[in-house]
Design an enzyme around this catalytic site. Structure first.
Site, short mmCIF file in Angstrom:
data_model
loop_
_atom_site.label_atom_id
_atom_site.label_comp_id
_atom_site.label_asym_id
_atom_site.label_seq_id
_atom_site.Cartn_x
_atom_site.Cartn_y
_atom_site.Cartn_z
N SER A 1 0.83 -1.20 0.00
CA SER A 1 0.00 0.00 0.00
C SER A 1 0.88 1.26 0.00
CB SER A 1 -0.96 -0.03 1.19
OG SER A 1 -2.01 0.90 1.04
N ASP B 1 -0.55 -4.91 -3.51
CA ASP B 1 -1.93 -4.44 -3.50
C ASP B 1 -2.07 -2.92 -3.48
OD1 ASP B 1 -4.49 -5.74 -3.78
OD2 ASP B 1 -5.07 -4.74 -1.93
N HIS C 1 -7.06 -6.78 1.45
CA HIS C 1 -6.04 -5.78 1.14
C HIS C 1 -4.69 -6.13 1.77
CE1 HIS C 1 -4.11 -2.03 0.28
NE2 HIS C 1 -4.14 -1.60 1.53
#
Length: 328
Positions: A133, A158, A285
């Site tokens: 992220s 991700d 996630h």
């Protein structure tokens, strides 16, 4: 009396710290930096030139222990051939800096570069940069800067520019739905699992405790990182991430939890073979926590595919003709 949940939690910490040792490193991030920042770094395996090192950078609001189980499986799959370091970024976990609220991309990139230069000094260690992220933006920025030697691979987990930029509009609302405090560490772990923020209880027991703090005299545990203070930096984290990722000179890997996260520019580049793409549809996630073994396997295969070819030493061949005595 200690509850059975707490006993299991403590036991798992002991298991994990056999994999990840923690240390504090004093770092000056520039020549004009008059103070030394203290970064918490988790390490698994030796940090020498004979062991390639996976460098893990977590996402916003989390800590280096987000990669704890993934690190364990990397060591297991490679039979100890690879080492891992995972950092707590400024304003996160047990890291303490002069300005814990400076979450700018440049500052966090400078932090990582300065830390790695101090850890490895002049040793030629092959590095595989891994970021989840927000951390994906940091390691991409670092890899593109070419300030670190021997970066053989870049892995982003991700995060894609298009979907990340689209999601920013709803982030404030998402943050407003989070609890502001917890009565215990166990309650914080349960919330992360029940809200499906994390899907893996085993990982949550390790990764969640560093995310909260209880100040002296306070009856509650509160978030270590106030994510509302990161709001001014959201756009710069993800803007132009895709072209920067594609421009990095090292081998590149993108691991996603779903193909819907892939934007147009990356879809075209992937079809052209400019980077490796791996999908883990069962994960949320936090795929390195939800599916740590599969994440580790993917990272190890990526390293094996792109590791440097070590040639055998040259054998000196004599050009002298043998004498008559030698022929006999």
């Amino acid at each position: 009396m200690i509850s059975s949940w707490r006993i299991r939690l403590i036991s798992f910490f002991f298991f994990l710290f056999n994999t990840l040792a923690s240390l504090s490193i004093h770092v000056k991030t520039s020549l004009t930096d008059v103070c030394s920042h203290i970064f918490r770094v988790y390490r698994a395996g030796p940090l020498d030139s004979s062991h390639p090192v996976f460098v893990m950078h977590h996402g916003a609001g989390h800590s280096g222990l987000s990669f704890a189980l993934t690190a364990h499986y990397i060591r297991e799959i490679t039979d100890g051939q690879c080492s891992i370091i995972a950092i707590d970024a400024r304003g996160h976990g047990d890291t303490r800096t002069a300005d814990d609220n400076d979450f700018s991309l440049k500052r966090m990139s400078d932090d990582l570069i300065a830390l790695l230069q101090q850890v490895f000094a002049d040793r030629a260690v092959d590095l595989i940069l891994v970021g989840h992220s927000m951390g994906g933006s940091v390691v991409t920025d670092v890899a593109q800067s070419k300030q670190l030697k021997n970066v053989v691979g870049l892995a982003v987990l991700d995060v894609v520019e298009g979907s990340a930029m689209d999601a920013l509009a709803s982030m404030t609302k998402i943050l407003s739905t989070r609890p502001q405090h917890f009565s215990s560490v166990e309650q914080a772990i349960q919330w992360h699992v029940q809200s499906e923020t994390l899907h893996n209880v085993r990982s949550a027991k390790v990764s969640v405790p560093p995310l909260i703090r209880r100040a002296e005299g306070d009856d509650y545990y509160r978030w270590r990182t106030d994510l509302t203070k990161t709001t001014p930096f959201w756009t710069e984290w993800f803007e132009n991430l895709s072209p920067k990722f594609l421009a990095c000179p090292s081998a590149k890997l993108l691991i996603l939890a779903g193909t819907d996260r892939l934007d147009k520019s990356l879809t075209i580049a992937q079809m052209q073979g400019k980077f490796q793409l791996h999908i883990i549809p069962e994960a949320g996630h936090f795929l390195q926590e939800d599916e740590p073994q599969r994440t580790a396997q993917c990272l190890v295969e990526f390293w094996q595919r792109n590791k440097r070819l070590v040639l055998p030493p040259k054998v000196q061949v004599s050009s002298k003709k043998p004498t008559e005595k030698q022929k006999k």
